[in-house]
Design a protein around this motif. Structure first.
Motif, PDB file in Angstrom:
ATOM      1  N   ALA A 133      12.386  25.514 -81.659  1.00  0.00           N
ATOM      2  CA  ALA A 133      13.544  25.399 -80.772  1.00  0.00           C
ATOM      3  C   ALA A 133      14.837  25.185 -81.551  1.00  0.00           C
ATOM      4  O   ALA A 133      15.912  25.610 -81.110  1.00  0.00           O
ATOM      5  N   ALA A 142      17.043  28.221 -82.137  1.00  0.00           N
ATOM      6  CA  ALA A 142      17.756  28.845 -81.020  1.00  0.00           C
ATOM      7  C   ALA A 142      19.250  28.523 -81.062  1.00  0.00           C
ATOM      8  O   ALA A 142      20.074  29.289 -80.562  1.00  0.00           O
ATOM      9  N   TRP A 175      18.703  33.336 -85.489  1.00  0.00           N
ATOM     10  CA  TRP A 175      17.848  33.834 -84.413  1.00  0.00           C
ATOM     11  C   TRP A 175      17.857  35.369 -84.402  1.00  0.00           C
ATOM     12  O   TRP A 175      16.807  36.014 -84.335  1.00  0.00           O
ATOM     13  N   ASP A 178      13.247  38.696 -77.837  1.00  0.00           N
ATOM     14  CA  ASP A 178      14.278  37.678 -77.623  1.00  0.00           C
ATOM     15  C   ASP A 178      14.021  36.905 -76.335  1.00  0.00           C
ATOM     16  O   ASP A 178      14.069  35.674 -76.319  1.00  0.00           O
ATOM     17  N   ARG A 179      13.733  37.628 -75.268  1.00  0.00           N
ATOM     18  CA  ARG A 179      13.510  36.957 -73.974  1.00  0.00           C
ATOM     19  C   ARG A 179      12.270  36.079 -74.007  1.00  0.00           C
ATOM     20  O   ARG A 179      12.272  34.948 -73.516  1.00  0.00           O
ATOM     21  N   TRP A 210      10.703  34.775 -76.655  1.00  0.00           N
ATOM     22  CA  TRP A 210      10.851  33.641 -77.570  1.00  0.00           C
ATOM     23  C   TRP A 210      11.778  32.570 -77.003  1.00  0.00           C
ATOM     24  O   TRP A 210      11.536  31.380 -77.204  1.00  0.00           O
ATOM     25  N   ARG A 211      12.811  32.988 -76.315  1.00  0.00           N
ATOM     26  CA  ARG A 211      13.712  31.978 -75.730  1.00  0.00           C
ATOM     27  C   ARG A 211      13.023  31.174 -74.645  1.00  0.00           C
ATOM     28  O   ARG A 211      13.435  30.050 -74.353  1.00  0.00           O
ATOM     29  N   ASP A 212      11.970  31.742 -74.069  1.00  0.00           N
ATOM     30  CA  ASP A 212      11.161  30.997 -73.104  1.00  0.00           C
ATOM     31  C   ASP A 212      10.070  30.190 -73.786  1.00  0.00           C
ATOM     32  O   ASP A 212       9.217  29.592 -73.122  1.00  0.00           O
TER      33      ASP A 212
END
Length: 782
Positions: A163, A166, A172, A207-208, A210-212
């Motif tokens: 985290a 991010a 990132w 990206d989507r 991993w951000r979750d």
């Protein structure tokens, strides 16, 4: 030679090319590697031996290494034989060499053992130093895409970055870009991150996810390509940007990769986890040899890119330090850092060269083809090890790189002198240009302790790694696994016992079941001094024998909750059950929560690790290996700071003596000039007296002779002044040497301190905060 100094790498001895003689030991300050190093030399220059010696020194000093091995030579680091016995070398010498020399394999092994013993002795090394190397840490060979060594799992999933990353937009984006570029390279797509539809789509999916906080399976990525979870890409709708038919072609290419039997090995093995590669589970440093010689070009590029991105991610979660925390070494960097092209590996490599210093991570890059490497990128390297070069182009490119490195460090560079030095190098003779030193040093490399057998074959790697693989897997990071042993009842009735007191039940899928208790509790651990305030949810299983009595939680085990996910609410058809102990009645059920709370307080402490001498305590989620690694860098920082303090203490005295030496040397020059002048004047005066006596008037001859005598006397006096001035220089040199020796002695005493002791401590739970949230009856395989 005294070279056993922690924080200083013994690389060889100074070398005089004119006389071909060696001198003092060359000791390289480990901290200089935080400004990175480059090793250049043609085949036969001794480059491999020097690089292996550097890695050996790192391990002795407790510095872990990731060693990327495209050629297969670095596995030789496992060929260390403290006894230096012929039978140790026998399995590794080349039978072709024995046949060519007309001798038996045993004779060749004996000859090789003798050569290694003599070579080490000439470098001041013996069997005890090899034993010290082996005791310092571990060497292991990892083989991504193969089970010859320890396989590495890299294709099964793209793990979500931590985290903390991010919040760093550039880091990132680089992580996403590197992963996608490498993956597309595997399927033969050379993609521009800004213009390629394939690259943009896969980047969006990664990206989507991993951000979750999700790890992305390759299979899920294929499905995402077919049916993306978004309908808009930039200003265009998805179908306009990347029609479904075209996406299907990309999905098929990725699916072919996933389904290919040759890539099955990429989905098994230990995780590509940097801390687990750098340190053993016990926290000892490791040289992780990442052997990629067996891979194709695209596979190598993919793996190197992914590995470097993992290093960057790990690096950015570490604290800053000026001490050397870890090394990343690559044996042949040609193709991965080219002058003009931009392969996927180049960007993370540039990032490390520019930023790793702040985190104590050093890069060492080796090549025999300097014209094929981006010398501008290498200008970030503070140390250059230069061996014999093949062509004038190679020399010109190296000179360019050296000029750039010197300019970046604000140092003067003598191009003509360097060209002359490079021209005279022979095998195992290198010039070290270190921006931290006053001038370049020519040295002969020490003998490597590892036997240089040449590139290892798959069979040889299997032979070396078999003992390690037979034990605990190296670097495996898995969830805790606890086997629960159930004592069988004397009878196993087919009827299911009635659960006492309405106790909730859970069932394994097996047919033959025995009873156990399940408890789930929230537990609070605190320690103000170490700033620890941690909550844990514990899952506890207590096997129940048919004759169980008293405290039913007495034989409890804390287990991984994931091991409970396969349990169902109903038993399998036809299941049989052991009898419940008579002690588990309705009255006992009412006391189970209190009994579990008491057991937790008594038997479920939080185990922490502490190094009291450094006033360090592990964090609740920190493994022993991770804590020991943190202790190692803290101890190294303390040692380096103590060395700096000693040097600062001695430096004014050394500077004062050096100033006196310069003054004394100037006086010698002055006295020698005056003596020369006096000698000339005396000769002229004597000559004039003699000529006057022979050809001139006798008048005044006596006075001229007297004058000449006085001139001779003055000359003798001047010579005495020169001698006294030289004596003063010699005395100051002795004083300087004595002070240097005293400084070295004081530093050596610092280095003799033992490693900080790490001990386990147990932190009791906070009794008032312990809360049992669930108690159930488990039916597990009997």
């Amino acid at each position: 030679m005294d070279f056993e100094k922690l924080g200083a790498f013994y690389l060889g001895s100074t070398y005089d090319p004119a006389t071909r003689t060696t001198g003092d030991a060359v000791m390289y300050d480990a901290r200089d590697l935080t400004t990175h190093a480059v090793c250049v030399g043609m085949t036969g220059s001794g480059k491999t031996g020097l690089c292996l010696a550097l890695l050996e020194e790192a391990l002795i000093d407790g510095v872990p290494v990731l060693a990327i091995d495209p050629k297969g030579d670095l596995g030789n680091l496992m060929l260390t034989f403290p006894a230096l016995a012929p039978q140790d070398f026998a399995p590794w010498v080349d039978p072709a060499d024995a046949s060519r020399d007309g001798i038996s394999l045993e004779d060749l092994a004996a000859r090789t053992a003798a050569r290694w013993r003599d070579g080490l002795a000439a470098s001041g090394q013996g069997p005890d130093r090899i034993a010290r190397l082996r005791a310092a840490g571990e060497v292991a060979i990892y083989t991504p895409g193969s089970d010859a060594g320890i396989p590495l799992s890299v294709l099964k999933s793209f793990r979500a970055p931590p985290a903390e990353l991010a919040g760093d937009g550039e880091a990132w984006r680089d992580r996403v870009e590197g992963a996608v570029s490498g993956l597309l390279g595997l399927v033969g797509i050379v993609a521009d991150p800004l213009r390629s539809r394939e690259h943009v789509l896969l980047s969006q999916l990664l990206d989507r996810g991993w951000r979750d906080g999700k790890d992305i399976e390759l299979a899920a990525l294929v499905q995402g390509v077919m049916k993306p979870p978004f309908g808009q890409v930039g200003a265009f709708d998805l179908e306009t940007f990347f029609p479904a038919a075209d996406r299907t072609q990309l999905a098929l290419a990725l699916n072919t990769l996933l389904a290919s039997p040759s890539f099955a090995a990429w989905t098994t093995g230990v995780p590509l986890d940097v801390p687990s590669l750098l340190f053993t589970p016990a926290g000892k440093p490791r040289i992780a040899v990442l052997s990629i010689a067996h891979l194709g070009d695209a596979e190598r590029m993919f793996f190197v890119t992914l590995l470097l991105q993992e290093v960057i991610t790990w690096m950015r979660t570490q604290s800053g330090t000026s001490s050397l925390r870890a090394l990343v070494f690559m044996d042949e960097v040609t193709g991965y850092l080219p002058p003009t092209a931009m392969p996927p590996s180049k960007k993370p490599m540039l990032t490390l060269l520019k930023q790793a210093r702040a985190f104590g991570v050093g890069m060492v890059l080796a090549t025999q083809n300097p014209v094929d490497v981006d010398y501008k990128a290498l200008s970030n390297a503070g140390t250059w090890f230069l061996g014999r070069l093949q062509t004038e182009r190679d020399k010109a490119r190296v000179i360019e790189g050296l000029e750039g490195a010197s300019a970046a460090a604000g140092k003067a560079f003598d191009k003509a002198a360097m060209e002359a030095t490079l021209a005279g190098l022979t095998s195992r003779v290198f010039v070290m240009n270190n921006v931290h030193d006053d001038h370049p040093i020519v040295f002969q490399t020490r003998f490597a302790m590892s036997y240089l057998a040449g590139p290892l074959t798959r069979t040889q790697i299997q032979r070396l790694m078999a003992p390690i693989k037979a034990g605990a897997p190296v670097g495996v990071t898995t969830a805790p696994s606890v086997a629960v042993s159930l004592a069988k009842a004397t009878a196993a009735p087919s009827m299911r016992p009635i659960s006492p007191g309405g106790l909730d039940e859970m069932f394994a899928a097996e047919a033959d079941l025995g009873p156990a208790l399940l408890g789930v509790a929230k537990v609070h651990y605190t320690q103000a001094a170490a700033e620890i305030d941690a909550w844990r949810e514990l899952t506890i299983v207590a096997p129940l024998a048919s004759d169980a009595a008293g405290d039913l939680w007495e034989h409890s085990l804390v287990v991984d909750p994931r091991r409970m996910t396969s349990l169902g609410r109903e038993p399998a058809a036809g299941a049989t059950f052991a009898t419940l102990p008579s002690a588990l009645d309705a009255k006992a059920v009412g006391k189970l929560k209190a009994g579990l709370e008491a057991w937790i307080f008594r038997a479920a402490p939080l185990t922490l690790w502490t190094a009291r001498s450094l006033k360090l305590t592990s964090m609740p989620d920190e493994s022993e290996a991770a804590f020991r690694a943190r202790v190692a860098i803290k101890a190294r920082e303390g040692r380096d700071a103590a060395v700096d303090k000693l040097k600062a203490k001695y430096q004014p005295k050394l500077d004062a003596i050096a100033s006196k030496q310069r003054t004394a040397e100037q006086r010698v020059d002055r006295e020698q000039a005056q003596a020369s002048t006096a000698t000339a004047d005396s000769a002229i005066s004597i000559g004039a007296s003699v000529l006057g006596a022979l050809f001139g008037s006798r008048r005044g001859t006596a006075s001229k002779v007297a004058s000449a005598a006085r001139s001779v006397s003055r000359t003798a006096g001047q010579r005495g002044d020169v001698a006294r001035a030289k004596e003063a220089v010699d005395q100051l040199a002795v004083q300087h040497a004595e002070l240097d020796t005293q400084l070295a002695t004081d530093i050596a005493e610092l280095h003799q301190d033992p490693d900080p002791e790490v001990v386990a401590v147990e932190l009791k739970p906070k009794k008032a905060d312990t809360a049992v949230t669930r108690v159930a009856l488990l039916w597990l395989p009997a």
